[in-house]
Design an enzyme around this catalytic site. Sequence first.
Site, PDB file in Angstrom:
ATOM      1  N   THR A   1      41.919  41.736  26.145  1.00 45.15           N
ATOM      2  CA  THR A   1      42.606  41.621  27.430  1.00 45.15           C
ATOM      3  C   THR A   1      41.633  41.115  28.483  1.00 45.15           C
ATOM      4  OG1 THR A   1      44.184  43.360  26.998  1.00 45.15           O
ATOM      5  CG2 THR A   1      43.554  43.103  29.269  1.00 45.15           C
TER       6      THR A   1
ATOM      7  N   ARG B   1      57.137  46.731  23.392  1.00 45.34           N
ATOM      8  CA  ARG B   1      56.109  47.660  23.891  1.00 45.34           C
ATOM      9  C   ARG B   1      55.440  47.092  25.151  1.00 45.34           C
ATOM     10  NH1 ARG B   1      50.302  47.159  24.853  1.00 45.34           N
ATOM     11  NH2 ARG B   1      49.332  49.149  24.424  1.00 45.34           N
TER      12      ARG B   1
ATOM     13  N   GLY C   1      52.194  47.811  27.750  1.00 42.64           N
ATOM     14  CA  GLY C   1      50.972  48.600  27.897  1.00 42.64           C
ATOM     15  C   GLY C   1      50.665  48.899  29.350  1.00 42.64           C
ATOM     16  N   ASP C   2      49.397  49.138  29.628  1.00 44.79           N
ATOM     17  CA  ASP C   2      48.964  49.503  30.982  1.00 44.79           C
ATOM     18  C   ASP C   2      48.809  48.291  31.898  1.00 44.79           C
ATOM     19  OD1 ASP C   2      46.725  48.917  29.081  1.00 44.79           O
ATOM     20  OD2 ASP C   2      45.593  48.892  30.960  1.00 44.79           O
TER      21      ASP C   2
ATOM     22  N   THR D   1      40.876  47.872  30.620  1.00 42.29           N
ATOM     23  CA  THR D   1      41.169  47.336  29.295  1.00 42.29           C
ATOM     24  C   THR D   1      40.948  48.434  28.266  1.00 42.29           C
ATOM     25  OG1 THR D   1      40.585  45.638  27.669  1.00 42.29           O
ATOM     26  CG2 THR D   1      38.813  46.420  29.067  1.00 42.29           C
ATOM     27  N   GLY D   2      41.619  48.286  27.118  1.00 44.03           N
ATOM     28  CA  GLY D   2      41.467  49.302  26.076  1.00 44.03           C
ATOM     29  C   GLY D   2      42.813  49.823  25.614  1.00 44.03           C
TER      30      GLY D   2
ATOM     31  N   GLY E   1      46.086  50.986  25.723  1.00 40.78           N
ATOM     32  CA  GLY E   1      47.026  50.977  26.841  1.00 40.78           C
ATOM     33  C   GLY E   1      47.797  52.267  27.018  1.00 40.78           C
TER      34      GLY E   1
HETATM   35  N1  ASP Z   1      45.183  47.524  27.498  1.00 45.19           N
HETATM   36  C1  ASP Z   1      45.825  46.508  26.727  1.00 45.19           C
HETATM   37  C2  ASP Z   1      47.139  47.026  26.215  1.00 45.19           C
HETATM   38  O1  ASP Z   1      47.164  48.138  25.730  1.00 45.19           O
HETATM   39  C3  ASP Z   1      45.016  46.032  25.584  1.00 45.19           C
HETATM   40  C4  ASP Z   1      43.607  45.645  25.959  1.00 45.19           C
HETATM   41  O2  ASP Z   1      43.083  46.022  26.979  1.00 45.19           O
HETATM   42  O3  ASP Z   1      43.014  44.892  25.216  1.00 45.19           O
HETATM   43  O4  ASP Z   1      48.099  46.310  26.234  1.00 45.19           O
END
Ligand code: ASP
Length: 315
Positions: free
Chosen positions: A181, A209, A211-212, A232-233, A235
Amino acid sequence: MDRPPPPRSAIVVHGGAWAIPDDEWRAHRDGVERAIRAGWAVLQENGSALDAVEAAIVVLEDDPTYDAGIGSVLTRDGHVEMDAAIVDGRGLDAGAVACVRDLKNPILAARQVLQSDHVLLSGEGASAFARSRGIVACEPASLIVPRERARLARLLAEELGREVDPREAFGQPAAERPNGTVGAVAIDRGGNIAAGGSTGGTPGKLSGRIGDTPIPGAGLYADNRLGGAACTGWGEGILRIGLARNAVSHLRDSAGQDAAWLAVREMDDRIQGKGGVIVLSRDGSLGFAFNTPRMAVGYMDGEIADPWIIGNDNR
Ligand code: ASP
């Protein structure tokens, strides 16, 4: 009375926090540098923080290295579905799109939503809105790269033979799964702070789905009175803990770096969530923290000649 510090423009960009393999590190680093330069060029021309964040993110969406725009990871049924958002710290305005399949640069659509009466549009409605604002749709298949087709095939094949922990299916072992991300936070000479993010989400996610990344307070936040953050990470974890808002709240009592660490540590302690956050305080103080093996981060302000690209490594 609390007087604001003199504005100092700065930009910080990230290209994801996960176990970026050695042979992909250079591409992640170089893309972040190009994005920093694009955003910084806007700030130097007296452009707004919003424009700088948008310019930086477009560069990363156009780069197939990252899980955003072209190169996004695939859903379980083989589609690209992207989320993006941008927030303006002046009046806490926000614009976001979720689950879009036919936009080359979802951040541009998010920016249009920010300029509308709404905050978050999803799916077909978001795409139709983008078209109504002059953004040309792209062929969904044109966003898919062979690397991600192969990754999905491997993922599905692996799962066939074993019981899958539902948390794993939704990407929690972010350290092992790719999470490229992208995000940016900038402050302009007027002291305005903006943050943005764009993603294809987590590999093998269920269609639909979200995410965050498109959720203000979770994946990103900006308030001119304090600062801004982009995450990031994993979500689902970032959503539950409200990571970006938490990091920005810590700026009341802490500098950027401490605020970033406190927020990531709390996510780890409370829900064992993995990820990272970039932070800029209203006086331009930088922070970044991550509890994954690596995170690609770059920073630029008027006091350094070249972007500072941080080759972060927790390994
Ligand atoms: N946070 C993002 C999500 O869960 C994924 C990512 O940060 O790589 O959609």
